[in-house]
Design a protein around this motif. Structure first.
Motif, PDB file in Angstrom:
ATOM      1  N   LEU A   5      11.015 -34.101  -2.764  1.00  0.00           N
ATOM      2  CA  LEU A   5       9.569 -33.905  -2.799  1.00  0.00           C
ATOM      3  C   LEU A   5       9.217 -32.436  -2.600  1.00  0.00           C
ATOM      4  O   LEU A   5       8.305 -31.911  -3.247  1.00  0.00           O
ATOM      5  CB  LEU A   5       8.900 -34.756  -1.720  1.00  0.00           C
ATOM      6  N   PHE A   6       9.952 -31.768  -1.704  1.00  0.00           N
ATOM      7  CA  PHE A   6       9.714 -30.351  -1.458  1.00  0.00           C
ATOM      8  C   PHE A   6       9.929 -29.543  -2.734  1.00  0.00           C
ATOM      9  O   PHE A   6       9.098 -28.707  -3.097  1.00  0.00           O
ATOM     10  CB  PHE A   6      10.648 -29.850  -0.354  1.00  0.00           C
ATOM     11  N   PHE A   7      11.031 -29.802  -3.422  1.00  0.00           N
ATOM     12  CA  PHE A   7      11.312 -29.097  -4.673  1.00  0.00           C
ATOM     13  C   PHE A   7      10.213 -29.364  -5.698  1.00  0.00           C
ATOM     14  O   PHE A   7       9.772 -28.451  -6.411  1.00  0.00           O
ATOM     15  CB  PHE A   7      12.667 -29.533  -5.230  1.00  0.00           C
ATOM     16  N   GLU A   8       9.772 -30.604  -5.767  1.00  0.00           N
ATOM     17  CA  GLU A   8       8.745 -30.975  -6.740  1.00  0.00           C
ATOM     18  C   GLU A   8       7.438 -30.258  -6.454  1.00  0.00           C
ATOM     19  O   GLU A   8       6.772 -29.756  -7.372  1.00  0.00           O
ATOM     20  CB  GLU A   8       8.530 -32.495  -6.684  1.00  0.00           C
ATOM     21  N   MET A   9       7.078 -30.179  -5.181  1.00  0.00           N
ATOM     22  CA  MET A   9       5.808 -29.564  -4.807  1.00  0.00           C
ATOM     23  C   MET A   9       5.786 -28.053  -5.004  1.00  0.00           C
ATOM     24  O   MET A   9       4.731 -27.462  -5.227  1.00  0.00           O
ATOM     25  CB  MET A   9       5.489 -29.894  -3.350  1.00  0.00           C
TER      26      MET A   9
ATOM     27  N   THR B  94       0.322 -40.972 -12.082  1.00  0.00           N
ATOM     28  CA  THR B  94       0.817 -41.649 -13.295  1.00  0.00           C
ATOM     29  C   THR B  94       0.553 -40.808 -14.534  1.00  0.00           C
ATOM     30  O   THR B  94       1.411 -40.655 -15.402  1.00  0.00           O
ATOM     31  CB  THR B  94       0.136 -43.022 -13.448  1.00  0.00           C
ATOM     32  N   ILE B  95      -0.639 -40.236 -14.611  1.00  0.00           N
ATOM     33  CA  ILE B  95      -1.019 -39.430 -15.782  1.00  0.00           C
ATOM     34  C   ILE B  95      -0.173 -38.164 -15.882  1.00  0.00           C
ATOM     35  O   ILE B  95       0.295 -37.784 -16.967  1.00  0.00           O
ATOM     36  CB  ILE B  95      -2.515 -39.058 -15.711  1.00  0.00           C
ATOM     37  N   LEU B  96       0.042 -37.494 -14.744  1.00  0.00           N
ATOM     38  CA  LEU B  96       0.759 -36.215 -14.740  1.00  0.00           C
ATOM     39  C   LEU B  96       2.267 -36.357 -14.567  1.00  0.00           C
ATOM     40  O   LEU B  96       3.001 -35.385 -14.686  1.00  0.00           O
ATOM     41  CB  LEU B  96       0.204 -35.315 -13.631  1.00  0.00           C
ATOM     42  N   GLY B  97       2.716 -37.569 -14.244  1.00  0.00           N
ATOM     43  CA  GLY B  97       4.146 -37.790 -14.079  1.00  0.00           C
ATOM     44  C   GLY B  97       4.694 -37.216 -12.788  1.00  0.00           C
ATOM     45  O   GLY B  97       5.839 -36.753 -12.737  1.00  0.00           O
ATOM     46  N   ILE B  98       3.870 -37.229 -11.728  1.00  0.00           N
ATOM     47  CA  ILE B  98       4.312 -36.747 -10.421  1.00  0.00           C
ATOM     48  C   ILE B  98       4.006 -37.815  -9.386  1.00  0.00           C
ATOM     49  O   ILE B  98       3.286 -38.782  -9.663  1.00  0.00           O
ATOM     50  CB  ILE B  98       3.624 -35.419 -10.029  1.00  0.00           C
ATOM     51  N   SER B  99       4.537 -37.669  -8.182  1.00  0.00           N
ATOM     52  CA  SER B  99       4.327 -38.681  -7.146  1.00  0.00           C
ATOM     53  C   SER B  99       2.927 -38.577  -6.546  1.00  0.00           C
ATOM     54  O   SER B  99       2.263 -37.537  -6.634  1.00  0.00           O
ATOM     55  CB  SER B  99       5.364 -38.527  -6.035  1.00  0.00           C
ATOM     56  N   ARG B 100       2.480 -39.675  -5.926  1.00  0.00           N
ATOM     57  CA  ARG B 100       1.174 -39.686  -5.264  1.00  0.00           C
ATOM     58  C   ARG B 100       1.147 -38.661  -4.129  1.00  0.00           C
ATOM     59  O   ARG B 100       0.124 -38.015  -3.900  1.00  0.00           O
ATOM     60  CB  ARG B 100       0.886 -41.085  -4.718  1.00  0.00           C
ATOM     61  N   HIS B 101       2.276 -38.512  -3.432  1.00  0.00           N
ATOM     62  CA  HIS B 101       2.347 -37.544  -2.336  1.00  0.00           C
ATOM     63  C   HIS B 101       2.137 -36.120  -2.846  1.00  0.00           C
ATOM     64  O   HIS B 101       1.485 -35.307  -2.193  1.00  0.00           O
ATOM     65  CB  HIS B 101       3.700 -37.650  -1.628  1.00  0.00           C
ATOM     66  N   THR B 102       2.676 -35.841  -4.027  1.00  0.00           N
ATOM     67  CA  THR B 102       2.511 -34.515  -4.612  1.00  0.00           C
ATOM     68  C   THR B 102       1.062 -34.287  -5.012  1.00  0.00           C
ATOM     69  O   THR B 102       0.518 -33.192  -4.825  1.00  0.00           O
ATOM     70  CB  THR B 102       3.424 -34.349  -5.837  1.00  0.00           C
ATOM     71  N   VAL B 103       0.431 -35.314  -5.544  1.00  0.00           N
ATOM     72  CA  VAL B 103      -0.989 -35.223  -5.908  1.00  0.00           C
ATOM     73  C   VAL B 103      -1.822 -34.915  -4.669  1.00  0.00           C
ATOM     74  O   VAL B 103      -2.669 -34.011  -4.678  1.00  0.00           O
ATOM     75  CB  VAL B 103      -1.481 -36.537  -6.559  1.00  0.00           C
ATOM     76  N   ASP B 104      -1.576 -35.656  -3.584  1.00  0.00           N
ATOM     77  CA  ASP B 104      -2.326 -35.444  -2.349  1.00  0.00           C
ATOM     78  C   ASP B 104      -2.113 -34.026  -1.815  1.00  0.00           C
ATOM     79  O   ASP B 104      -3.045 -33.404  -1.285  1.00  0.00           O
ATOM     80  CB  ASP B 104      -1.903 -36.462  -1.290  1.00  0.00           C
ATOM     81  N   PHE B 105      -0.890 -33.522  -1.963  1.00  0.00           N
ATOM     82  CA  PHE B 105      -0.587 -32.163  -1.514  1.00  0.00           C
ATOM     83  C   PHE B 105      -1.414 -31.140  -2.288  1.00  0.00           C
ATOM     84  O   PHE B 105      -2.022 -30.237  -1.704  1.00  0.00           O
ATOM     85  CB  PHE B 105       0.899 -31.869  -1.687  1.00  0.00           C
ATOM     86  N   HIS B 106      -1.459 -31.283  -3.618  1.00  0.00           N
ATOM     87  CA  HIS B 106      -2.226 -30.347  -4.440  1.00  0.00           C
ATOM     88  C   HIS B 106      -3.718 -30.437  -4.142  1.00  0.00           C
ATOM     89  O   HIS B 106      -4.412 -29.414  -4.069  1.00  0.00           O
ATOM     90  CB  HIS B 106      -1.970 -30.628  -5.920  1.00  0.00           C
ATOM     91  N   LEU B 107      -4.212 -31.639  -3.944  1.00  0.00           N
ATOM     92  CA  LEU B 107      -5.642 -31.808  -3.676  1.00  0.00           C
ATOM     93  C   LEU B 107      -6.012 -31.254  -2.304  1.00  0.00           C
ATOM     94  O   LEU B 107      -7.114 -30.729  -2.114  1.00  0.00           O
ATOM     95  CB  LEU B 107      -6.018 -33.291  -3.771  1.00  0.00           C
ATOM     96  N   LYS B 108      -5.092 -31.349  -1.348  1.00  0.00           N
ATOM     97  CA  LYS B 108      -5.333 -30.761  -0.027  1.00  0.00           C
ATOM     98  C   LYS B 108      -5.474 -29.249  -0.162  1.00  0.00           C
ATOM     99  O   LYS B 108      -6.341 -28.635   0.476  1.00  0.00           O
ATOM    100  CB  LYS B 108      -4.184 -31.106   0.913  1.00  0.00           C
ATOM    101  N   ASN B 109      -4.648 -28.640  -1.001  1.00  0.00           N
ATOM    102  CA  ASN B 109      -4.735 -27.200  -1.225  1.00  0.00           C
ATOM    103  C   ASN B 109      -6.053 -26.839  -1.896  1.00  0.00           C
ATOM    104  O   ASN B 109      -6.671 -25.820  -1.572  1.00  0.00           O
ATOM    105  CB  ASN B 109      -3.564 -26.724  -2.090  1.00  0.00           C
TER     106      ASN B 109
END
Length: 249
Positions: free
Chosen positions: A12-16, A208-223
């Protein structure tokens, strides 16, 4: 945390890190990853062949550390980078090493041992340092520390070393941000995420749309929320529309 779970967290770290556009965000992400090992303190810095003073600056894109403020001040004021045994050993090593190995090494000087002893009094009792060698004899390092005497397993140290290397490569790729860089500047992935929020999509939908995990989405939105000084993703989406960062569909 169990090692299998840590392996997942490393993925997840690498993905983010792929879509982060600021070194401070990378440092925050790495800090969160290290904290999963219960190692809250991190230091990342250069020491090129012509540079002999380690200058602490949390905002700097090259030198970053979150050590206790009192230790940062003393380390800098006393010029400990000149005698730090971790730096000395790091110059000769290719892989990560425990601080305890340095402390018990017969070659350590009295001054070097004093640096580690003093660090312990400020809460940095044990740690792992990852040497990061580069071209033209450049040298940087990443140190992870904690307040207990607990030692990490070899595999856990490998995970930290991989995370440190990824951080180092990403920071090098980003370069030094200019002072004119606006606080609300979003990365391409952050723009995609907040744009989909404006369309009423959930984190699961966006992932689902971007092909990334929900955790990664939440991380980007937090930023995004932090950059746009918003208390919710909905307000962040509204502000992004007003600023012209995204357009109405």
């Amino acid at each position: 945390m169990e090692l299998p779970r840590i392996a997942v967290e490393l993925g997840l770290f690498f993905e983010m890190t792929d879509d982060i556009a600021q070194s401070e965000q990378l440092f925050e992400l790495l800090s969160a990853f290290a904290l999963k090992f219960d190692w809250p303190w991190i230091a990342y810095g250069p020491l090129a062949s012509e540079q002999r003073v380690f200058k602490p600056n949390r905002q700097d894109s090259v030198v970053m550390w979150n050590y206790p403020a009192e230790w940062q001040e003393r380390y800098s004021r006393m010029g400990y980078a000149k005698i730090d045994p971790l730096i000395k050993k790091g110059r000769k090593e290719a892989g990560a090493f425990r601080w305890s190995e340095v402390y018990t090494d017969e070659s350590i000087t009295e001054d070097g041992r004093r640096v580690l002893d003093e660090a312990a009094t400020f809460g940095l009792r044990s740690g792992v340092t990852v040497p990061l060698h580069g071209p033209a004899d450049s040298f940087r390092f990443m140190s992870f520390a904690q307040s207990s005497d607990c030692e990490l397993q070899n595999r856990a140290i490998t995970y930290l070393q991989m995370a440190a290397l990824q951080f180092h490569l990403r920071v090098a790729k980003l370069g030094t941000p200019t002072e004119s860089e606006q606080v609300y500047k979003l990365s391409p992935r952050e723009i995609e995420c907040i744009d989909l929020v404006s369309q009423g999509k959930s984190s699961w939908d966006i992932g689902t749309i971007l092909g990334i995990s929900r955790h990664t989405v939440d991380f980007h939105l937090k930023n995004v929320m932090r950059k746009l000084d918003s208390t919710s993703r909905t307000l962040a989406a509204v502000k992004a529309l007003k600023l012209g960062i995204i357009e109405r569909q």
